[in-house]
Design an enzyme around this catalytic site. Structure first.
Site, mmCIF file in Angstrom:
data_model
loop_
_atom_site.group_PDB
_atom_site.id
_atom_site.type_symbol
_atom_site.label_atom_id
_atom_site.label_comp_id
_atom_site.label_asym_id
_atom_site.label_seq_id
_atom_site.Cartn_x
_atom_site.Cartn_y
_atom_site.Cartn_z
ATOM 1 N N SER A 144 1.742 46.193 -35.148
ATOM 2 C CA SER A 144 1.850 44.971 -35.953
ATOM 3 C C SER A 144 3.285 44.458 -35.832
ATOM 4 O O SER A 144 4.173 45.165 -35.355
ATOM 5 C CB SER A 144 1.539 45.341 -37.403
ATOM 6 O OG SER A 144 1.999 44.381 -38.307
ATOM 7 N N TYR A 157 1.741 49.790 -45.343
ATOM 8 C CA TYR A 157 1.277 49.202 -44.081
ATOM 9 C C TYR A 157 2.403 49.236 -43.045
ATOM 10 O O TYR A 157 2.211 49.660 -41.893
ATOM 11 C CB TYR A 157 0.814 47.766 -44.346
ATOM 12 C CG TYR A 157 0.211 47.053 -43.160
ATOM 13 C CD1 TYR A 157 -1.139 47.189 -42.861
ATOM 14 C CD2 TYR A 157 0.993 46.224 -42.353
ATOM 15 C CE1 TYR A 157 -1.703 46.521 -41.785
ATOM 16 C CE2 TYR A 157 0.438 45.554 -41.270
ATOM 17 C CZ TYR A 157 -0.909 45.701 -40.987
ATOM 18 O OH TYR A 157 -1.455 45.045 -39.913
#
Ligand code: NDP
Length: 254
Positions: A144, A157
């Site tokens: 990401s 995350y």
């Protein structure tokens, strides 16, 4: 083109029934691979299989919750039972719980780390003997922008996605002599169910992403199909341990 041909190859894609995972699976299917979709929702799995069959691919689904350690370890065996081999593993299942770090319960932290990072490790372990037996393989992990940057609203995350990059490098070093290439893809901001909820929860996010992305748009899942084919094919046989942004220039913008 033969360099990117995946004919005769078998791929497993966790989180392959939706968004980025489905688009990557469709990319591999278009290049000739057989696909096993691995996700929890049976109806979404079935729809994904249908869409892959429509591309002419052999496709099947395995209902799996990647929080289940034993199921992750067994995924490789199950793929081989269905289609006889496992050449490509895409570790893509992912979730986010958006809150400030001080409000995080330990259980929430563990859940995000388990789905986004630990499962990728366990599925890779389960795939390893099959790839060794096949003479090589390809593992693609979904990172990401949070593999590079931090953010106030997604500490678990970001930690998991940072971990994905270091895990990718370590597996790449360990398994290079087995002819297994391990790489990570770092998607920028892509319009999926995951980010639709982010746009609802984080005020101004949509506009901030547009303003910072040199390409001037949000990504779409299909933007990830080409890099998946490259990293799954012989075209990338000397590429390992990398983390490649696919972000319309987001991470290059100062
Ligand atoms: P989606 O919500 O569309 O897809 C998430 C997928 O993960 C679904 O297929 C879901 O299937 C699966 N999944 C979630 N939890 C589990 C679980 N416990 N066990 C098995 N499968 C699970 O989101 P995206 O396509 O956006 O996300 C895919 C990946 O891309 C994630 O790793 C995400 O972090 C990453 N990413 C996304 C970005 C974006 O902008 N969209 C940016 C950067 C990275 P099911 O619910 O049926 O189990």
């Amino acid at each position: 083109m033969k360099l990117f041909d995946l004919g005769g190859r078998v791929a497993a894609v966790t989180g392959g029934n939706s968004g980025i995972g489905l688009a990557m699976a469709q990319g591999l299917a278009s290049a000739g691979a057989s696909i096993v979709i691995a996700g929890r929702r049976a109806d979404r799995n079935a729809d994904a299989v249908k869409s892959l069959a429509a591309l002419g691919a052999r496709a099947a689904a395995i209902e799996i919750d990647v929080e289940d350690e034993a199921a992750c370890h067994a995924l490789g065996d199950q793929v081989v039972e269905r289609f006889g081999r496992l050449d490509i593993l895409i570790n893509n299942a992912g979730i986010n719980i958006r809150k400030q770090p001080q409000d995080y319960a330990a259980s929430e932290w563990h859940k995000v780390l388990n789905v986004n990072l630990t499962a990728a490790f366990l599925c890779s372990q389960g795939a390893y003997p099959h790839m060794v037996r096949a003479g090589g393989g390809k593992i693609i992990n979904t990172g990401s922008m949070m593999s590079i940057f931090g953010t106030s609203f997604a500490v678990a995350y970001a930690s998991s996605k940072g971990g994905i990059v270091q895990m990718t490098k370590s597996l790449a070093c360990s398994w290079a002599r087995d002819n297994i290439q391990v790489n990570a893809i770092l998607p920028g901001w892509i319009d999926t169910e995951l980010t639709q909820s982010a746009r609802q929860q984080v005020s101004g996010l949509h506009e901030r992403v547009l303003a910072r992305t040199p390409a001037g748009r949000w990504g779409v899942p299909q933007d990830l199909a080409g890099i998946a084919v490259f990293l799954a094919s012989g075209a990338s046989d000397f590429v390992t341990g990398t983390a490649i942004p696919v972000d319309g220039g987001y991470s290059s913008q100062g």
